[in-house]
Design a protein around this motif. Sequence first.
Motif, PDB file in Angstrom:
ATOM      1  N   TRP A  15      15.665  81.686  47.460  1.00 49.77           N
ATOM      2  CA  TRP A  15      14.193  81.760  47.362  1.00 49.77           C
ATOM      3  C   TRP A  15      13.716  83.198  47.552  1.00 49.77           C
ATOM      4  O   TRP A  15      12.839  83.672  46.817  1.00 49.77           O
ATOM      5  CB  TRP A  15      13.547  80.836  48.391  1.00 49.77           C
ATOM      6  CG  TRP A  15      12.061  81.049  48.489  1.00 49.77           C
ATOM      7  CD1 TRP A  15      11.110  80.631  47.598  1.00 49.77           C
ATOM      8  CD2 TRP A  15      11.357  81.751  49.517  1.00 49.77           C
ATOM      9  NE1 TRP A  15       9.857  81.029  48.011  1.00 49.77           N
ATOM     10  CE2 TRP A  15       9.979  81.717  49.188  1.00 49.77           C
ATOM     11  CE3 TRP A  15      11.749  82.393  50.685  1.00 49.77           C
ATOM     12  CZ2 TRP A  15       9.003  82.311  49.993  1.00 49.77           C
ATOM     13  CZ3 TRP A  15      10.779  82.983  51.493  1.00 49.77           C
ATOM     14  CH2 TRP A  15       9.428  82.948  51.141  1.00 49.77           C
ATOM     15  N   PHE A  29       8.503  77.588  47.820  1.00 48.70           N
ATOM     16  CA  PHE A  29       9.406  77.525  48.972  1.00 48.70           C
ATOM     17  C   PHE A  29       9.935  76.117  49.237  1.00 48.70           C
ATOM     18  O   PHE A  29      11.114  75.930  49.546  1.00 48.70           O
ATOM     19  CB  PHE A  29       8.714  78.050  50.239  1.00 48.70           C
ATOM     20  CG  PHE A  29       9.623  78.022  51.440  1.00 48.70           C
ATOM     21  CD1 PHE A  29      10.514  79.059  51.682  1.00 48.70           C
ATOM     22  CD2 PHE A  29       9.624  76.940  52.323  1.00 48.70           C
ATOM     23  CE1 PHE A  29      11.379  79.032  52.763  1.00 48.70           C
ATOM     24  CE2 PHE A  29      10.485  76.898  53.401  1.00 48.70           C
ATOM     25  CZ  PHE A  29      11.362  77.949  53.626  1.00 48.70           C
ATOM     26  N   SER A  69      11.986  84.984  44.478  1.00 46.24           N
ATOM     27  CA  SER A  69      10.561  85.284  44.682  1.00 46.24           C
ATOM     28  C   SER A  69      10.274  86.754  44.425  1.00 46.24           C
ATOM     29  O   SER A  69       9.272  87.100  43.793  1.00 46.24           O
ATOM     30  CB  SER A  69      10.145  84.910  46.108  1.00 46.24           C
ATOM     31  OG  SER A  69      10.204  83.512  46.308  1.00 46.24           O
ATOM     32  N   TYR A  78      13.129  75.037  47.271  1.00 49.14           N
ATOM     33  CA  TYR A  78      14.375  75.611  47.785  1.00 49.14           C
ATOM     34  C   TYR A  78      14.691  75.068  49.178  1.00 49.14           C
ATOM     35  O   TYR A  78      15.822  74.674  49.467  1.00 49.14           O
ATOM     36  CB  TYR A  78      14.263  77.136  47.861  1.00 49.14           C
ATOM     37  CG  TYR A  78      14.190  77.849  46.541  1.00 49.14           C
ATOM     38  CD1 TYR A  78      15.325  78.448  45.990  1.00 49.14           C
ATOM     39  CD2 TYR A  78      12.990  77.971  45.839  1.00 49.14           C
ATOM     40  CE1 TYR A  78      15.267  79.141  44.790  1.00 49.14           C
ATOM     41  CE2 TYR A  78      12.918  78.658  44.641  1.00 49.14           C
ATOM     42  CZ  TYR A  78      14.056  79.234  44.113  1.00 49.14           C
ATOM     43  OH  TYR A  78      13.996  79.919  42.923  1.00 49.14           O
TER      44      TYR A  78
END
Length: 453
Positions: A249, A221, A253, A224
């Motif tokens: 993200w 995280f 993800s 990004y």
Amino acid sequence: MKKKALAVLLTASVIAGTMGGTATIVHADEEGKVINIYSWNDEFRQRLEAVYPEVKETSKDGTVTTLKDGTEIHWIINPNQDGVYQQKLDEALMNQADASADDKVDIFLSETDYVYKYTDAAADVAMPLKDLGIDPDKDLADQYDFTKTTASDADGVQRGSTWQCCPGLLVYRRDIAKDVFGTDDPEEVGKKMKDWDTAKATAEELKAKGYYTFASYADTFRLYGNSISQPWVEDGATTVNVDQQVMNWIKDSKEWLDAGYLNKTVKGQWNDDWNKAMGSESKVFAFLFPAWGIDFTLKPNWDGEDGEWAVTNPPQEYNWGGSYIHAATGTDNPEHAKDIILALTGNKDNLLKISKDYSDFTNTKSGMQEVAKDDTFASDFLGGQNPFTYFSPVAENIKIAPLSAYDQGCVELIQNAFSDYFQGQVDYDKAKSNFETAIKERYPEIQEVNWAE
């Protein structure tokens, strides 16, 4: 920032406007006899004891440090968990104008995730460094620019300073690299993780051999989130902006998790499963950490021999963390505050000692360029590798994302909301709705959420 928003962010509604303006500078012989420093752990105390020449002794319980001139530093420590530290600090700042000299907040620390809340000019709780007699352009000229920006208000007035710079790297298992790539050489591994497209192909290689690239979707995280193009909330606005990078993200993800590149049983960070993913029995190849992450998080969770981990470049440059020192508006110890801030953040020799003793990547550009070439800064934990060689170029290229006073809440709540989505507990639209509800509950003045998609 509007006073209504300010009141919410500083917990107590009467904080705005009670500080009485800029503190009056007093002479050294008029300084108070007690310096109250607010923090969430003893990290800053340890650094101060290591390099501040005015320290005489510290009590066995670590609560009082006596200086050579007889002044006592009282350490007021409250945990970060559940917002306790900020709540206690905000209460003290709320009472600053009416507090007795020995009870006033003199120095306090903040973290990058919420520093803007305290440097905001409307809050008037952190003194401009120039009001202390510190010229950032001269006295702190060797600091990394992004740390100075982070410690400044919206008008560019610097209201804090840090000894830390927290560029992040990829920290990887040497044994897994050898098994999958045939080499654990940092340069070669770095080529395998040079950008996200390359990292995705590498993740497929790792999966084929039974390994996960990272432990959790939360691990990526910061990369990004550090590259957003607009603040989560513009000054004075009531709209939360979910940047395109945050949307990327979420998309990436979900893709990585579904593809098996991440361990589905590890839900976020700072939990037992995540800690165990750093152990010798884990199938996780790498973590994304700054220097403090290696020292405070990875190393304590590793149960194998030293030398099994190494560092290389990350897929994307990023910064994670940083503790900022502020002189509180209304302090009766401005001369001491000035001296401490300069000693801890503006003295190159002191910062090099902190890097040597604690492995911190410290905040002088010239100093970190020097240690990047100095093998005496090599790490036993990293098998004799000098991590500063890789940290330094990342730090040089970091561009701090635009800050807002809402950063901590937005960062925490967006991850919480979409963790449920990643785990298949809610659908995509419900995750968005849950974030919108949660952010408005935390910050009642927020009226809407603008999604980049």
